[in-house]
Write a protein that holds these residues in place. Structure first.
Motif, PDB file in Angstrom:
ATOM      1  N   CYS A 140       0.841  -1.201   0.000  1.00  0.00           N
ATOM      2  CA  CYS A 140       0.000   0.000   0.000  1.00  0.00           C
ATOM      3  C   CYS A 140       0.874   1.248   0.000  1.00  0.00           C
ATOM      4  O   CYS A 140       1.760   1.392   0.843  1.00  0.00           O
ATOM      5  CB  CYS A 140      -0.885  -0.039   1.241  1.00  0.00           C
ATOM      6  N   HIS A 197       0.089   4.211   0.681  1.00  0.00           N
ATOM      7  CA  HIS A 197      -0.237   5.197   1.718  1.00  0.00           C
ATOM      8  C   HIS A 197       0.457   4.897   3.043  1.00  0.00           C
ATOM      9  O   HIS A 197       0.697   5.805   3.834  1.00  0.00           O
ATOM     10  CB  HIS A 197      -1.751   5.256   1.948  1.00  0.00           C
ATOM     11  N   HIS A 198       0.741   3.625   3.299  1.00  0.00           N
ATOM     12  CA  HIS A 198       1.323   3.246   4.589  1.00  0.00           C
ATOM     13  C   HIS A 198       2.600   2.400   4.460  1.00  0.00           C
ATOM     14  O   HIS A 198       3.195   2.038   5.465  1.00  0.00           O
ATOM     15  CB  HIS A 198       0.307   2.455   5.421  1.00  0.00           C
ATOM     16  N   CYS A 228      -2.598  -2.339   6.627  1.00  0.00           N
ATOM     17  CA  CYS A 228      -2.609  -1.003   7.243  1.00  0.00           C
ATOM     18  C   CYS A 228      -3.882  -0.789   8.051  1.00  0.00           C
ATOM     19  O   CYS A 228      -3.870  -0.032   9.019  1.00  0.00           O
ATOM     20  CB  CYS A 228      -2.433   0.098   6.197  1.00  0.00           C
TER      21      CYS A 228
HETATM   22 ZN    ZN Z   1      -2.719   1.622   3.544  1.00  0.00          ZN
END
Ligand code: ZN
Length: 186
Positions: A75, A77-78, A146
């Motif tokens: 991911c 984003h994380h 996440c």
């Molecule tokens: Zn994430």
């Protein structure tokens, strides 16, 4: 130490209050760098490299389905894993793609920083680009660490994303694909 991935791992370990020199952690930065180069190795490949000459004349116009391919991605984003299954269906035009190529395309895109929706779309667009089918549908069902690891509410509900084009935008074909991939075998 010149490897910047190793350096990044040392910063993380140090910043969370751990001792990077203790026995269990002393080689962790180099393991981290090696693992990260593997799980992001999809940047080094292209669709045409993977498909090569694995495109053939279609002998039938019936649907082709490759279902429940497992994948592991990261991911963006994380920087944590998400993983699950991907199913692809297409209605051939004049060409078909070698069946082993679709899991390899999936792996190439999964081994980059991703969001699930883009991963889903990129696989569909790659199939379109390579064989110009009359329609393609991609379904991805994934668990995101996440949210799972951080105990966010409803974390155990897998996320489902879909991409459709061409004839799959018309209801009967689309529903048939969904029935066979979501409702079947789970
Ligand atoms: Zn994430």
């Amino acid at each position: 130490m010149t490897d910047r991935l190793e350096l990044a791992a040392r910063y993380i370990i140090d910043e969370i209050g751990e001792d990077v020199e203790r026995e269990g952690l002393v080689r962790t930065p180099s393991r981290f760098a090696k693992a990260w180069r593997e799980i992001t190795s999809g940047y080094d490949r292209t669709v045409s490299q993977i498909v090569g000459d694995g495109v053939f004349s279609a002998e039938s116009d019936d649907v082709v389905i490759v279902s429940h391919m497992k994948f592991f991605s990261t991911c963006e984003h994380h920087l944590l894993p998400f993983f699950g299954e991907c199913s692809v269906a297409y209605l051939p035009g004049s060409k078909i793609i070698g069946l082993s190529k679709i899991p390899k395309l999936l792996q190439m895109y999964a081994q980059r920083l991703q969001v699930q929706e883009r991963l889903t779309r990129e696989i569909g667009e790659a199939v379109e680009q390579v064989i110009a089918p009359r329609g393609v549908a991609v379904l991805v069902k994934a668990t995101h660490l996440c949210s799972v690891m951080r105990d966010i509410q409803d974390h155990d509900a897998p996320m489902i994303s879909a991409y459709t084009s061409g004839l799959y935008r018309e209801e009967p074909e689309r529903m048939e694909f969904f029935r066979r991939t979501v409702g079947y075998g789970n």
